[in-house]
Design a protein around this motif. Structure first.
Motif, PDB file in Angstrom:
ATOM      1  N   LEU A  51       0.875  -1.380  -0.095  1.00  0.00           N
ATOM      2  CA  LEU A  51      -0.121  -0.303   0.162  1.00  0.00           C
ATOM      3  C   LEU A  51       0.973   1.367   0.005  1.00  0.00           C
ATOM      4  CD1 LEU A  51      -2.819   1.323   0.281  1.00  0.00           C
ATOM      5  CD2 LEU A  51      -2.691   1.044   2.778  1.00  0.00           C
ATOM      6  N   SER A  52       1.915   1.240   0.797  1.00  0.00           N
ATOM      7  CA  SER A  52       2.828   2.296   1.054  1.00  0.00           C
ATOM      8  C   SER A  52       3.313   2.640  -0.624  1.00  0.00           C
ATOM      9  CB  SER A  52       3.949   2.043   1.897  1.00  0.00           C
ATOM     10  OG  SER A  52       5.074   3.152   1.986  1.00  0.00           O
ATOM     11  N   SER A  53       3.913   1.708  -1.317  1.00  0.00           N
ATOM     12  CA  SER A  53       4.729   1.885  -2.460  1.00  0.00           C
ATOM     13  C   SER A  53       3.475   2.405  -3.341  1.00  0.00           C
ATOM     14  CB  SER A  53       5.122   0.526  -3.013  1.00  0.00           C
ATOM     15  OG  SER A  53       6.066   0.003  -2.426  1.00  0.00           O
ATOM     16  N   SER A  54       2.288   1.678  -3.452  1.00  0.00           N
ATOM     17  CA  SER A  54       1.406   2.209  -4.383  1.00  0.00           C
ATOM     18  C   SER A  54       1.167   3.666  -4.216  1.00  0.00           C
ATOM     19  CB  SER A  54      -0.022   1.409  -4.162  1.00  0.00           C
ATOM     20  OG  SER A  54       0.347   0.236  -4.297  1.00  0.00           O
ATOM     21  N   ILE A  69       8.836   8.004  -8.701  1.00  0.00           N
ATOM     22  CA  ILE A  69       8.025   7.224  -9.772  1.00  0.00           C
ATOM     23  C   ILE A  69       8.724   5.893  -9.853  1.00  0.00           C
ATOM     24  CG2 ILE A  69       7.136   6.870 -11.906  1.00  0.00           C
ATOM     25  CD1 ILE A  69       6.645  10.026 -11.880  1.00  0.00           C
ATOM     26  N   ILE A  70      10.135   5.686 -10.391  1.00  0.00           N
ATOM     27  CA  ILE A  70      10.932   4.476 -10.551  1.00  0.00           C
ATOM     28  C   ILE A  70      10.731   3.613  -9.545  1.00  0.00           C
ATOM     29  CG2 ILE A  70      13.018   3.561 -11.342  1.00  0.00           C
ATOM     30  CD1 ILE A  70      13.278   6.186 -12.960  1.00  0.00           C
ATOM     31  N   VAL A  71      11.403   4.278  -8.207  1.00  0.00           N
ATOM     32  CA  VAL A  71      11.574   3.388  -7.262  1.00  0.00           C
ATOM     33  C   VAL A  71      10.171   2.658  -6.852  1.00  0.00           C
ATOM     34  CG1 VAL A  71      12.137   3.233  -4.705  1.00  0.00           C
ATOM     35  CG2 VAL A  71      13.455   4.299  -6.230  1.00  0.00           C
ATOM     36  N   ASN A  72       9.156   3.397  -6.640  1.00  0.00           N
ATOM     37  CA  ASN A  72       7.850   2.848  -5.982  1.00  0.00           C
ATOM     38  C   ASN A  72       7.246   1.983  -7.168  1.00  0.00           C
ATOM     39  OD1 ASN A  72       7.254   3.932  -3.282  1.00  0.00           O
ATOM     40  ND2 ASN A  72       8.083   5.575  -4.424  1.00  0.00           N
ATOM     41  N   SER A  73       7.543   2.202  -8.600  1.00  0.00           N
ATOM     42  CA  SER A  73       7.100   1.126  -9.605  1.00  0.00           C
ATOM     43  C   SER A  73       7.783   0.054  -9.490  1.00  0.00           C
ATOM     44  CB  SER A  73       7.479   1.591 -11.167  1.00  0.00           C
ATOM     45  OG  SER A  73       6.728   3.169 -11.180  1.00  0.00           O
ATOM     46  N   ILE A  74       8.868  -0.180  -9.024  1.00  0.00           N
ATOM     47  CA  ILE A  74       9.604  -1.605  -8.627  1.00  0.00           C
ATOM     48  C   ILE A  74       8.983  -1.943  -7.469  1.00  0.00           C
ATOM     49  CG2 ILE A  74      11.676  -2.565  -8.230  1.00  0.00           C
ATOM     50  CD1 ILE A  74      12.878  -0.327 -10.156  1.00  0.00           C
ATOM     51  N   GLY A  75       8.861  -1.140  -6.538  1.00  0.00           N
ATOM     52  CA  GLY A  75       8.584  -1.612  -5.187  1.00  0.00           C
ATOM     53  C   GLY A  75       7.060  -2.206  -5.220  1.00  0.00           C
ATOM     54  N   VAL A  76       6.128  -1.836  -5.982  1.00  0.00           N
ATOM     55  CA  VAL A  76       4.832  -2.246  -6.130  1.00  0.00           C
ATOM     56  C   VAL A  76       4.852  -3.851  -6.492  1.00  0.00           C
ATOM     57  CG1 VAL A  76       2.666  -2.280  -7.499  1.00  0.00           C
ATOM     58  CG2 VAL A  76       3.567  -0.125  -6.358  1.00  0.00           C
ATOM     59  N   LEU A  77       5.622  -4.022  -7.770  1.00  0.00           N
ATOM     60  CA  LEU A  77       5.756  -5.331  -8.393  1.00  0.00           C
ATOM     61  C   LEU A  77       6.496  -6.328  -7.275  1.00  0.00           C
ATOM     62  CD1 LEU A  77       7.284  -4.324 -11.766  1.00  0.00           C
ATOM     63  CD2 LEU A  77       4.856  -5.065 -11.252  1.00  0.00           C
ATOM     64  N   LEU A 129      -0.264  13.814   2.774  1.00  0.00           N
ATOM     65  CA  LEU A 129      -0.578  13.172   4.394  1.00  0.00           C
ATOM     66  C   LEU A 129      -1.069  11.777   4.257  1.00  0.00           C
ATOM     67  CD1 LEU A 129      -3.164  16.273   5.251  1.00  0.00           C
ATOM     68  CD2 LEU A 129      -0.918  15.673   6.254  1.00  0.00           C
ATOM     69  N   LEU A 130      -1.629  11.466   3.196  1.00  0.00           N
ATOM     70  CA  LEU A 130      -1.884   9.754   3.260  1.00  0.00           C
ATOM     71  C   LEU A 130      -1.016   9.156   3.175  1.00  0.00           C
ATOM     72  CD1 LEU A 130      -4.064   7.726   3.262  1.00  0.00           C
ATOM     73  CD2 LEU A 130      -4.305   7.950   0.628  1.00  0.00           C
ATOM     74  N   CYS A 131       0.241   9.337   2.299  1.00  0.00           N
ATOM     75  CA  CYS A 131       1.599   8.631   2.254  1.00  0.00           C
ATOM     76  C   CYS A 131       2.132   8.465   3.410  1.00  0.00           C
ATOM     77  CB  CYS A 131       2.471   9.124   0.963  1.00  0.00           C
ATOM     78  SG  CYS A 131       1.638   8.953  -0.561  1.00  0.00           S
ATOM     79  N   THR A 132       2.204   9.817   4.184  1.00  0.00           N
ATOM     80  CA  THR A 132       2.700   9.721   5.337  1.00  0.00           C
ATOM     81  C   THR A 132       2.245   8.538   6.511  1.00  0.00           C
ATOM     82  OG1 THR A 132       3.395  12.034   5.006  1.00  0.00           O
ATOM     83  CG2 THR A 132       3.595  11.290   7.253  1.00  0.00           C
ATOM     84  N   PHE A 133       1.001   8.817   6.657  1.00  0.00           N
ATOM     85  CA  PHE A 133       0.184   7.980   7.569  1.00  0.00           C
ATOM     86  C   PHE A 133       0.732   6.385   7.256  1.00  0.00           C
ATOM     87  CE2 PHE A 133      -3.472   5.312   8.629  1.00  0.00           C
ATOM     88  CZ  PHE A 133      -3.504   5.643   9.939  1.00  0.00           C
ATOM     89  N   VAL A 134       0.474   5.963   6.126  1.00  0.00           N
ATOM     90  CA  VAL A 134       0.601   4.680   5.712  1.00  0.00           C
ATOM     91  C   VAL A 134       1.772   4.309   5.769  1.00  0.00           C
ATOM     92  CG1 VAL A 134       0.347   3.063   3.593  1.00  0.00           C
ATOM     93  CG2 VAL A 134      -1.431   4.694   4.248  1.00  0.00           C
ATOM     94  N   THR A 135       3.010   4.993   5.598  1.00  0.00           N
ATOM     95  CA  THR A 135       4.400   4.375   5.272  1.00  0.00           C
ATOM     96  C   THR A 135       4.818   4.502   6.942  1.00  0.00           C
ATOM     97  OG1 THR A 135       4.907   5.781   3.265  1.00  0.00           O
ATOM     98  CG2 THR A 135       6.718   5.157   4.887  1.00  0.00           C
ATOM     99  N   ILE A 136       4.133   5.121   7.784  1.00  0.00           N
ATOM    100  CA  ILE A 136       4.293   4.969   9.141  1.00  0.00           C
ATOM    101  C   ILE A 136       3.882   3.568   9.737  1.00  0.00           C
ATOM    102  CG2 ILE A 136       4.032   5.717  11.608  1.00  0.00           C
ATOM    103  CD1 ILE A 136       3.996   8.852  10.392  1.00  0.00           C
TER     104      ILE A 136
END
Length: 214
Positions: A51-54, A69-77, A129-136
């Protein structure tokens, strides 16, 4: 000239450490395959990571940052492949499905919001804000087994490769976020650095403790 060069350097190092961080789930999943079970590990680390990567991928698109974009595209996969592997060897498959249902709902609601909100600045702020919450949540996910660690005086339920790379990657992204002047990257990676450092300290505290029998 120095600042752009420094920014470019840390864009590269942060991206590299981010990819290595995502790859740190490989030895953990290999352990599942070798033993034929997920053991005491929890699926929250992998689902929260997915979810965080997405969400960071969507945020990267919103701020037009190539490294994000690049890092999290790889992260999602990679994170998706970890969730699938965990599910195959999970003792409680219903728990994985429950968490994945939450992931799908949150992602769909986020996409709907991005589609209907026409204010780009507001979208970037809310996504941050959403990314911060989910990544925590992702950083803190291994702490769900903290009671097991303290009770058994053993860190075997904690995914050491993931925690170590989370710490190293958080430091890199904290520096990069500071150079970008992005408050969300700075906040989330300060917290990530502190939480992962605390989790690493548990490996030091309990390093000589005997592993209790199942």
């Amino acid at each position: 000239m120095l600042f752009p060069d420094l920014k470019s350097l840390f864009a590269t190092t942060a991206a590299t450490s981010g990819i290595i961080q995502f790859l740190s789930g490989v030895p953990v999943c290999k352990g599942f395959v070798d033993t034929g079970t997920t053991g005491e590990s929890e699926p929250t680390t992998f689902v929260a990571g997915l979810l965080s990567s997405s969400l960071w991928l969507l945020y990267g698109i919103a701020i037009s940052d190539t490294s994000t974009i690049i890092v999290n595209s790889i992260g999602v996969l990679l994170q998706f492949s970890y969730v699938v592997t965990y599910y195959i060897y999970a003792i409680r498959k219903s728990q994985v499905l429950k968490y994945m249902s939450v992931f799908i709902v949150v992602l769909l609601l986020t996409l709907l919001y991005l589609y209907f909100d026409t204010n780009p600045d507001r979208k970037r702020y809310h996504m941050g804000l959403l990314c911060t919450f989910v990544t925590i949540m992702f950083f803190a996910a291994p702490l769900m087994t903290l009671h097991k660690v303290i009770r058994s005086r053993s860190t075997r339920s904690l995914p050491f490769p993931i925690i170590l790379m989370t710490f190293l990657s958080s430091v890199q992204w904290l520096i990069y976020g500071t150079l970008l002047g992005d408050p969300f990257m700075k906040i989330v990676n300060v917290i990530g650095t502190l939480l992962s450092a605390f989790q690493l300290s548990l490996f030091v505290i309990y390093r000589d403790q005997p592993v209790q029998a199942e």
